[in-house]
Design a protein around this motif. Structure first.
Motif, mmCIF file in Angstrom:
data_model
loop_
_atom_site.group_PDB
_atom_site.id
_atom_site.type_symbol
_atom_site.label_atom_id
_atom_site.label_comp_id
_atom_site.label_asym_id
_atom_site.label_seq_id
_atom_site.Cartn_x
_atom_site.Cartn_y
_atom_site.Cartn_z
ATOM 1 N N ARG A 82 -14.469 -18.794 27.848
ATOM 2 C CA ARG A 82 -13.933 -19.873 27.026
ATOM 3 C C ARG A 82 -15.022 -20.275 26.053
ATOM 4 O O ARG A 82 -15.995 -20.921 26.420
ATOM 5 C CB ARG A 82 -13.517 -21.065 27.896
ATOM 6 C CG ARG A 82 -12.333 -20.757 28.791
ATOM 7 C CD ARG A 82 -11.620 -22.008 29.295
ATOM 8 N NE ARG A 82 -10.572 -21.631 30.230
ATOM 9 C CZ ARG A 82 -10.714 -21.650 31.551
ATOM 10 N NH1 ARG A 82 -11.837 -22.055 32.090
ATOM 11 N NH2 ARG A 82 -9.720 -21.283 32.341
ATOM 12 N N GLY A 83 -14.852 -19.858 24.808
ATOM 13 C CA GLY A 83 -15.883 -20.094 23.813
ATOM 14 C C GLY A 83 -17.134 -19.316 24.185
ATOM 15 O O GLY A 83 -17.083 -18.115 24.463
ATOM 16 N N ASP A 84 -18.265 -19.994 24.231
ATOM 17 C CA ASP A 84 -19.530 -19.362 24.593
ATOM 18 C C ASP A 84 -19.819 -19.439 26.089
ATOM 19 O O ASP A 84 -20.884 -19.002 26.535
ATOM 20 C CB ASP A 84 -20.686 -20.018 23.815
ATOM 21 C CG ASP A 84 -20.605 -19.740 22.324
ATOM 22 O OD1 ASP A 84 -20.112 -18.650 21.956
ATOM 23 O OD2 ASP A 84 -21.013 -20.605 21.528
ATOM 24 N N VAL A 85 -18.907 -20.003 26.846
ATOM 25 C CA VAL A 85 -19.084 -20.095 28.308
ATOM 26 C C VAL A 85 -18.372 -18.903 28.942
ATOM 27 O O VAL A 85 -17.164 -18.736 28.795
ATOM 28 C CB VAL A 85 -18.533 -21.418 28.860
ATOM 29 C CG1 VAL A 85 -18.784 -21.495 30.363
ATOM 30 C CG2 VAL A 85 -19.173 -22.599 28.157
ATOM 31 N N VAL A 86 -19.152 -18.082 29.634
ATOM 32 C CA VAL A 86 -18.610 -16.818 30.142
ATOM 33 C C VAL A 86 -18.321 -16.888 31.638
ATOM 34 O O VAL A 86 -18.942 -17.646 32.379
ATOM 35 C CB VAL A 86 -19.600 -15.660 29.866
ATOM 36 C CG1 VAL A 86 -19.775 -15.462 28.372
ATOM 37 C CG2 VAL A 86 -20.950 -15.921 30.529
ATOM 38 N N GLY A 87 -17.355 -16.074 32.063
ATOM 39 C CA GLY A 87 -17.107 -15.869 33.483
ATOM 40 C C GLY A 87 -16.380 -16.967 34.223
ATOM 41 O O GLY A 87 -16.445 -17.024 35.459
ATOM 42 N N VAL A 88 -15.676 -17.838 33.499
ATOM 43 C CA VAL A 88 -14.998 -18.941 34.184
ATOM 44 C C VAL A 88 -13.666 -18.485 34.767
ATOM 45 O O VAL A 88 -13.173 -17.392 34.489
ATOM 46 C CB VAL A 88 -14.781 -20.147 33.238
ATOM 47 C CG1 VAL A 88 -16.108 -20.731 32.819
ATOM 48 C CG2 VAL A 88 -13.951 -19.734 32.022
ATOM 49 N N LEU A 89 -13.084 -19.349 35.561
ATOM 50 C CA LEU A 89 -11.809 -19.059 36.209
ATOM 51 C C LEU A 89 -10.687 -19.002 35.169
ATOM 52 O O LEU A 89 -10.541 -19.916 34.364
ATOM 53 C CB LEU A 89 -11.508 -20.147 37.238
ATOM 54 C CG LEU A 89 -10.356 -19.909 38.203
ATOM 55 C CD1 LEU A 89 -10.763 -18.870 39.249
ATOM 56 C CD2 LEU A 89 -9.979 -21.217 38.896
ATOM 57 N N PRO A 90 -9.879 -17.927 35.161
ATOM 58 C CA PRO A 90 -8.718 -17.872 34.263
ATOM 59 C C PRO A 90 -7.682 -18.933 34.642
ATOM 60 O O PRO A 90 -7.797 -19.592 35.674
ATOM 61 C CB PRO A 90 -8.168 -16.462 34.478
ATOM 62 C CG PRO A 90 -9.292 -15.695 35.095
ATOM 63 C CD PRO A 90 -10.053 -16.700 35.923
ATOM 64 N N SER A 91 -6.666 -19.063 33.830
ATOM 65 C CA SER A 91 -5.612 -20.019 34.149
ATOM 66 C C SER A 91 -4.888 -19.596 35.420
ATOM 67 O O SER A 91 -4.824 -18.407 35.762
ATOM 68 C CB SER A 91 -4.601 -20.099 32.998
ATOM 69 O OG SER A 91 -3.847 -18.898 32.913
ATOM 70 N N VAL A 92 -4.355 -20.573 36.128
ATOM 71 C CA VAL A 92 -3.625 -20.292 37.357
ATOM 72 C C VAL A 92 -2.446 -19.365 37.071
ATOM 73 O O VAL A 92 -2.157 -18.446 37.847
ATOM 74 C CB VAL A 92 -3.138 -21.601 38.006
ATOM 75 C CG1 VAL A 92 -2.182 -21.313 39.154
ATOM 76 C CG2 VAL A 92 -4.336 -22.412 38.515
ATOM 77 N N GLU A 93 -1.793 -19.565 35.934
ATOM 78 C CA GLU A 93 -0.632 -18.739 35.586
ATOM 79 C C GLU A 93 -1.019 -17.261 35.436
ATOM 80 O O GLU A 93 -0.294 -16.358 35.890
ATOM 81 C CB GLU A 93 0.001 -19.242 34.289
ATOM 82 C CG GLU A 93 0.680 -20.603 34.391
ATOM 83 C CD GLU A 93 -0.319 -21.761 34.453
ATOM 84 O OE1 GLU A 93 0.076 -22.845 34.913
ATOM 85 O OE2 GLU A 93 -1.489 -21.568 34.045
ATOM 86 N N LYS A 94 -2.147 -16.996 34.783
ATOM 87 C CA LYS A 94 -2.585 -15.607 34.612
ATOM 88 C C LYS A 94 -2.958 -14.976 35.947
ATOM 89 O O LYS A 94 -2.679 -13.804 36.199
ATOM 90 C CB LYS A 94 -3.763 -15.551 33.644
ATOM 91 C CG LYS A 94 -3.366 -15.796 32.191
ATOM 92 C CD LYS A 94 -4.538 -15.610 31.244
ATOM 93 C CE LYS A 94 -4.102 -15.793 29.797
ATOM 94 N NZ LYS A 94 -5.222 -15.614 28.845
ATOM 95 N N LEU A 95 -3.597 -15.762 36.796
ATOM 96 C CA LEU A 95 -3.961 -15.232 38.106
ATOM 97 C C LEU A 95 -2.724 -14.990 38.964
ATOM 98 O O LEU A 95 -2.651 -13.994 39.692
ATOM 99 C CB LEU A 95 -4.911 -16.200 38.806
ATOM 100 C CG LEU A 95 -6.339 -16.242 38.239
ATOM 101 C CD1 LEU A 95 -7.112 -17.422 38.820
ATOM 102 C CD2 LEU A 95 -7.077 -14.940 38.517
ATOM 103 N N GLU A 96 -1.745 -15.867 38.876
ATOM 104 C CA GLU A 96 -0.501 -15.660 39.623
ATOM 105 C C GLU A 96 0.164 -14.358 39.203
ATOM 106 O O GLU A 96 0.651 -13.597 40.044
ATOM 107 C CB GLU A 96 0.455 -16.835 39.393
ATOM 108 C CG GLU A 96 0.125 -18.082 40.189
ATOM 109 C CD GLU A 96 1.120 -19.191 39.946
ATOM 110 O OE1 GLU A 96 1.435 -19.927 40.905
ATOM 111 O OE2 GLU A 96 1.588 -19.344 38.789
#
Length: 321
Positions: A82-96
């Protein structure tokens, strides 16, 4: 008498079903013996996460993997930027959507198989494990020793790709498993213990992640390099008795509030896994934006032992490298 026989038969059936359920009851780490016994069950999903990150590839998976194992590249769909912040948790919808495609659903046990190489590669398995737990899926384990241990024991392999059978995964996120930047800032100077899973050089401010904009650590944090928990030679976590001795002093209370962080929430996943899942600390959350996210907000404080001389050395090192 006949009724008693019928009752006995019914009781035997119930007992048989109960034993079958117990046989599948997995722990956070499962052995190769356990996996071999439960491998062919329809409610067991094996995820082979070998990938370029672990010095491997899909080609290696195709040449030989645990029978029935699905290939799931890391970080792949498990993480996003997300922007310059890397490796964060994707949205719950995408993971589902991704997990439904893999066939993950309530009542199915997911076994994550890392390569079995080093501590950072184990963190990939721990991060996926944490993600599933965050989403509310408790039937998840990591294969102790990973693919390496399975092959060293000369257990069977199969070649080619395995096509997943889709199912419906519905997430029930646990908010207390995930911590954001504003929440970490709010909990500074409280009873919350901030555990920094990076190497000592990064903790002290002598080095940093390429995406971090400042050197150092969150003020008040305790250093706990996640690598201390891993036996590189054996390709697995150390014995529980050894692991317990490596926890920083002063953390005797299993109810203490702990936030695990690193650079991007990757190494932090191992510390979360060890403390929450293996050692039984009840209130451990993972800060996935970690130092990369924290450092980019100039309003947030940073503690560091870095000196001007370190900056001068780094300047000349960049010139002549």
């Amino acid at each position: 008498m006949q009724a008693l026989k019928r009752l006995t038969g019914l009781g035997a059936l119930v007992l048989s079903l109960t034993l079958a359920q117990v046989a599948l009851a997995a722990t956070p780490l499962v052995s190769t013996d356990w996996l071999a016994e439960n491998l062919k069950r329809d409610d067991t999903i094996v995820l082979d996460i070998r990938s370029p990150f672990a010095g491997s590839s899909r080609e290696a998976y195709l040449k030989g993997h645990i029978p029935g194992a699905l290939w799931s590249e890391y970080p792949g769909y498990w993480r996003t930027d997300r922007g310059d912040v890397v490796g964060v948790l994707p949205s719950v919808e995408k993971l589902e959507a991704a997990l439904s495609e893999l066939g993950v659903a309530d009542g199915k046990t997911v076994v994550i198989v890392p390569a079995g190489g080093n501590s950072s590669e184990f963190s990939a398995a721990a991060r996926i494990y944490w993600t599933l737990k965050y989403l509310g899926h408790d039937e998840v384990s990591i294969l102790d020793g990973g693919h390496r241990r399975w092959t060293e024991e000369k257990r069977p392999l199969e070649t080619g790709a395995v096509t997943p059978v889709g199912d419906m995964f519905v997430a029930e996120p646990r908010a207390d498993y995930l911590t954001g930047t504003s929440d970490v800032a709010r909990r500074m100077n409280t009873s919350t213990v901030l555990i920094d899973g990076r190497p000592a050089s990064q903790f002290a401010g002598q080095a940093k992640h390429s995406k971090a904009t400042r050197f150092g650590r969150i003020p008040g944090a305790v250093s706990l390099d996640q690598g201390v928990f891993y036996d590189d030679k054996a390709g697995r976590l150390k014995a529980p008795s050894e692991i317990a001795k490596l926890v920083p002093q002063g953390l005797d209370d299993k109810d203490v509030d702990i936030v695990s962080y690193c650079n991007t929430g990757h190494w932090a996943a191992t510390n979360w896994f060890v403390m929450h899942e293996l050692l039984g600390y009840k209130n451990v959350s993972l800060y996935d934006e970690s130092m990369v996210g924290w450092s980019q907000d100039e309003s947030l404080p940073i503690a560091s032992e870095r000196t001007m001389m370190d900056d001068v050395k780094a300047f000349f090192s960049n010139i002549f490298s």
